[in-house]
Motif scaffolding. Sequence first.
Motif, PDB file in Angstrom:
ATOM      1  N   ARG B 135     -38.550  80.090 -91.926  1.00 51.48           N
ATOM      2  CA  ARG B 135     -39.045  80.420 -93.264  1.00 51.48           C
ATOM      3  C   ARG B 135     -38.091  81.367 -93.934  1.00 51.48           C
ATOM      4  N   TRP B 136     -37.652  81.020 -95.118  1.00 50.20           N
ATOM      5  CA  TRP B 136     -36.813  81.941 -95.884  1.00 50.20           C
ATOM      6  C   TRP B 136     -36.976  81.646 -97.362  1.00 50.20           C
ATOM      7  N   LYS B 137     -36.681  82.711 -98.123  1.00 47.46           N
ATOM      8  CA  LYS B 137     -36.878  82.623 -99.565  1.00 47.46           C
ATOM      9  C   LYS B 137     -35.885  81.618-100.165  1.00 47.46           C
ATOM     10  N   GLY B 138     -36.385  80.789-101.041  1.00 42.88           N
ATOM     11  CA  GLY B 138     -35.508  79.857-101.730  1.00 42.88           C
ATOM     12  C   GLY B 138     -35.188  78.607-100.934  1.00 42.88           C
ATOM     13  N   ARG B 139     -35.825  78.490 -99.785  1.00 41.86           N
ATOM     14  CA  ARG B 139     -35.504  77.373 -98.901  1.00 41.86           C
ATOM     15  C   ARG B 139     -35.717  76.024 -99.585  1.00 41.86           C
ATOM     16  N   ASP B 140     -36.877  75.866-100.173  1.00 42.33           N
ATOM     17  CA  ASP B 140     -37.197  74.562-100.731  1.00 42.33           C
ATOM     18  C   ASP B 140     -36.326  74.205-101.936  1.00 42.33           C
ATOM     19  N   ALA B 141     -36.004  75.236-102.721  1.00 42.51           N
ATOM     20  CA  ALA B 141     -35.132  74.980-103.872  1.00 42.51           C
ATOM     21  C   ALA B 141     -33.763  74.502-103.409  1.00 42.51           C
ATOM     22  N   VAL B 142     -33.214  75.193-102.397  1.00 40.72           N
ATOM     23  CA  VAL B 142     -31.900  74.803-101.892  1.00 40.72           C
ATOM     24  C   VAL B 142     -31.968  73.394-101.294  1.00 40.72           C
ATOM     25  N   PHE B 143     -33.086  73.095-100.657  1.00 42.79           N
ATOM     26  CA  PHE B 143     -33.210  71.786-100.039  1.00 42.79           C
ATOM     27  C   PHE B 143     -33.233  70.679-101.096  1.00 42.79           C
ATOM     28  N   VAL B 144     -33.904  70.941-102.196  1.00 42.64           N
ATOM     29  CA  VAL B 144     -33.918  69.961-103.283  1.00 42.64           C
ATOM     30  C   VAL B 144     -32.498  69.734-103.802  1.00 42.64           C
ATOM     31  N   LEU B 145     -31.741  70.821-103.894  1.00 43.63           N
ATOM     32  CA  LEU B 145     -30.341  70.701-104.301  1.00 43.63           C
ATOM     33  C   LEU B 145     -29.587  69.792-103.320  1.00 43.63           C
ATOM     34  N   PHE B 146     -29.852  70.007-102.035  1.00 50.82           N
ATOM     35  CA  PHE B 146     -29.258  69.172-100.994  1.00 50.82           C
ATOM     36  C   PHE B 146     -29.558  67.696-101.252  1.00 50.82           C
ATOM     37  N   LEU B 147     -30.829  67.426-101.452  1.00 50.60           N
ATOM     38  CA  LEU B 147     -31.233  66.039-101.634  1.00 50.60           C
ATOM     39  C   LEU B 147     -30.613  65.438-102.887  1.00 50.60           C
ATOM     40  N   ALA B 148     -30.498  66.289-103.932  1.00 46.71           N
ATOM     41  CA  ALA B 148     -29.932  65.795-105.183  1.00 46.71           C
ATOM     42  C   ALA B 148     -28.508  65.295-104.966  1.00 46.71           C
ATOM     43  N   THR B 149     -27.763  65.958-104.077  1.00 46.47           N
ATOM     44  CA  THR B 149     -26.377  65.547-103.870  1.00 46.47           C
ATOM     45  C   THR B 149     -26.282  64.175-103.214  1.00 46.47           C
ATOM     46  N   LEU B 150     -27.378  63.735-102.595  1.00 42.30           N
ATOM     47  CA  LEU B 150     -27.373  62.408-101.985  1.00 42.30           C
ATOM     48  C   LEU B 150     -27.191  61.320-103.028  1.00 42.30           C
ATOM     49  N   MET B 151     -27.564  61.653-104.265  1.00 44.89           N
ATOM     50  CA  MET B 151     -27.510  60.628-105.294  1.00 44.89           C
ATOM     51  C   MET B 151     -26.109  60.399-105.822  1.00 44.89           C
ATOM     52  N   VAL B 152     -25.201  61.334-105.545  1.00 40.38           N
ATOM     53  CA  VAL B 152     -23.847  61.183-106.059  1.00 40.38           C
ATOM     54  C   VAL B 152     -23.084  60.183-105.193  1.00 40.38           C
ATOM     55  N   PRO B 153     -22.663  59.085-105.751  1.00 37.88           N
ATOM     56  CA  PRO B 153     -21.971  58.099-104.930  1.00 37.88           C
ATOM     57  C   PRO B 153     -20.564  58.548-104.555  1.00 37.88           C
ATOM     58  N   ALA B 154     -20.102  58.081-103.412  1.00 38.14           N
ATOM     59  CA  ALA B 154     -18.775  58.443-102.935  1.00 38.14           C
ATOM     60  C   ALA B 154     -17.701  58.104-103.968  1.00 38.14           C
ATOM     61  N   GLU B 155     -17.954  57.067-104.743  1.00 39.90           N
ATOM     62  CA  GLU B 155     -16.950  56.628-105.711  1.00 39.90           C
ATOM     63  C   GLU B 155     -16.731  57.670-106.799  1.00 39.90           C
ATOM     64  N   VAL B 156     -17.798  58.416-107.118  1.00 39.91           N
ATOM     65  CA  VAL B 156     -17.641  59.490-108.093  1.00 39.91           C
ATOM     66  C   VAL B 156     -16.844  60.627-107.462  1.00 39.91           C
ATOM     67  N   LEU B 157     -17.065  60.829-106.163  1.00 45.34           N
ATOM     68  CA  LEU B 157     -16.443  61.973-105.494  1.00 45.34           C
ATOM     69  C   LEU B 157     -14.967  61.770-105.147  1.00 45.34           C
ATOM     70  N   VAL B 158     -14.560  60.526-104.889  1.00 47.91           N
ATOM     71  CA  VAL B 158     -13.196  60.365-104.368  1.00 47.91           C
ATOM     72  C   VAL B 158     -12.128  60.858-105.334  1.00 47.91           C
ATOM     73  N   ILE B 159     -12.369  60.690-106.635  1.00 44.20           N
ATOM     74  CA  ILE B 159     -11.330  61.098-107.590  1.00 44.20           C
ATOM     75  C   ILE B 159     -11.128  62.621-107.556  1.00 44.20           C
ATOM     76  N   PRO B 160     -12.186  63.432-107.792  1.00 45.90           N
ATOM     77  CA  PRO B 160     -11.966  64.882-107.725  1.00 45.90           C
ATOM     78  C   PRO B 160     -11.621  65.348-106.304  1.00 45.90           C
ATOM     79  N   MET B 161     -12.160  64.660-105.302  1.00 51.43           N
ATOM     80  CA  MET B 161     -11.875  65.052-103.923  1.00 51.43           C
ATOM     81  C   MET B 161     -10.384  64.933-103.625  1.00 51.43           C
ATOM     82  N   PHE B 162      -9.784  63.886-104.168  1.00 44.18           N
ATOM     83  CA  PHE B 162      -8.350  63.718-103.977  1.00 44.18           C
ATOM     84  C   PHE B 162      -7.603  64.897-104.602  1.00 44.18           C
ATOM     85  N   GLN B 163      -8.076  65.314-105.793  1.00 42.72           N
ATOM     86  CA  GLN B 163      -7.475  66.474-106.458  1.00 42.72           C
ATOM     87  C   GLN B 163      -7.636  67.737-105.608  1.00 42.72           C
TER      88      GLN B 163
END
Lengths: 301, 312
Positions: B135-163
């Motif tokens: 149990r820690w403060k802000g846990r659920d909010a951070v977890f939602v952020l985690f889950l949100a990143t699942l929606m970003v497809p690898a194809e969006v990431l490869v361009i900036p990741m290469f940079q």
Amino acid sequence: MTITTKRRGSLARSEARQALGFASPALVGLALFTIVPVGLSIVMSVYDWPTFGDRTFNGVDNYATLFTSSPDFWPALRNSAVYTLLYVPLSIALSLVLAIGLGPRIRGRGALRVLFFIPVVVPMVANVLVWKMMLQPQGLFNGLAQSWFGVTLPNFLADPSWAMIMVVAMSVWQGLGYNMLIFSAALEQLPESVLEAASIDGARGFRLIWSVMIPMISPSIFFATIMTMITALQVFAQPQLLTGGGPGNATKPLVMFIWEQGFTFGDLGLAAAAAWILFAIIIVITGVQFAAQRKWVHYEH
Amino acid sequence: MSTDTGIDDAVEQTLLMTSEDEFVPEETGRRAKAPRTRGETIRLIIAHVCVYLAALVFIAPLIYAFFSALKPNEEMFSMPPTLVGSQLKWGNFAEVFEYGPFWTYIGNSLFVAVAGTVVVLIVSTTAGYAFGRLRWKGRDAVFVLFLATLMVPAEVLVIPMFQVMQWFGWVNTYQALILPFAFTAFGTFLMRQFFRGIPFELDEAARVDGSGPVRTFLQIILPLSKSAVAVLAVFTFLSFWNSYLWPLIVTVDYAQLGTLPVGLASFSGLTGTRWDLQMAAAIISMIPTTILVIVLQKHLVKGIAMAGLGGR
């Protein structure tokens, strides 16, 4: 009294500290390799951002360029749409048929499932090479057609409309086993009692499948459809290796367009903008599917 | 709002499947032993014929590829097509290794996949524990952020990741092949879900016995989660092993740093018309994962049922 509260407080604090320790590798990694790139990607999409050299802010120019003056963008969008519309229904329907066919009465179905799963897990490049060989003008398909039926088949990979069909066919073959396993797992969980009740009520064969089994596994079908559609919109390796996007740009989907813009032409800004458009399309389509699910997805509770 | 419940239900439903340990074909097969009428027997035979025919058609390309790999190259496209060539040239398989740095590709793939899997397992289990059982403060909010990143497809990431890789000076390095996609939220999500299914009384008992979170994690939670960890390991391994787009982008010197998919693709460019060697190479690259699937089939099935994750 005060002591216990105080103790509890310190206990909670130490737990929070330790939780942070446990979560920090993930948090740091996620920040560095997802959040920063996502932010950077937004920035890049509004810049003229070559791989090497000076960057200049250009507002929505990248997006405008894509829609108005990039010769391959609209075709890429169309190709992604065509691919998705052909691939998703075919893949879902065939894997569903297969999962139902491999029912509990089939001997050796465990081994058969593994067999259907093999193309899913071996390198895509290897699968594509095999299909490329078979699809050559002198290859297996045309060879069989000629020697068995005396028919000459079209040159599959050089004909604009056939090339896309073959990319889809190869992809369906490659991905079939995956959804089949999802559906098998769902069918496996159907309560025996319901199936028995249905058969006592006289539902058998097609009727049993259509009116009882499919509605009951509809959450899995929904899940599989969404995931399959997302992967279909992200297709890259199959067309890149099978046809090189050709002939012309007949099989060049969005991700291949993005890859080309970024890493062949070195225009990372334009590529980032195109990637955001792809993401927006995925979000919208997934949203529509969620909105539509009430009409056909059946939940127990 | 309604959409939220939708995904929860879908995920829940798929996660529930894991509650039963595995497919039990033998057990359900008992139904088949019930007395059968003649009509039923005939239908059953027809069903078997259909299913086995479908399987044969399905696997035919791989069988054909295997025998093509053993043909002399002149006979690859002989007319009419033959399954088996005039001789079985097992030497083709050896020639692949002379033609290209195939051992290097295999070694690279193995190293990247194993290292990537280790990173994913460490990150996912520790984070899953923090999100699922502490149990820690802000846990659920951070977890939602985690889950949100699942929606970003690898194809969006490869361009900036290469940079980002360019800024780090990591282009054409092993760490660029391993690290960028080892921190996806998926493993964390999966482990969290699994950890939450373990009775919380165990933690309390451990706390009463004086063990802190670290010991509880290592000695109680992890040992109880072997199957989930195994599932995550298998699928992570497969996704690293088969990944194509990112290695294609981030490595330059394929002869030295190429993984198997990239190596195989560049190999087919090199050999041009040597279809016999291309097929032999393709077959070789299929062997490790095929064996993995056969050996670990139960875990794979379980993993798919868990959340439809996989090596795609």
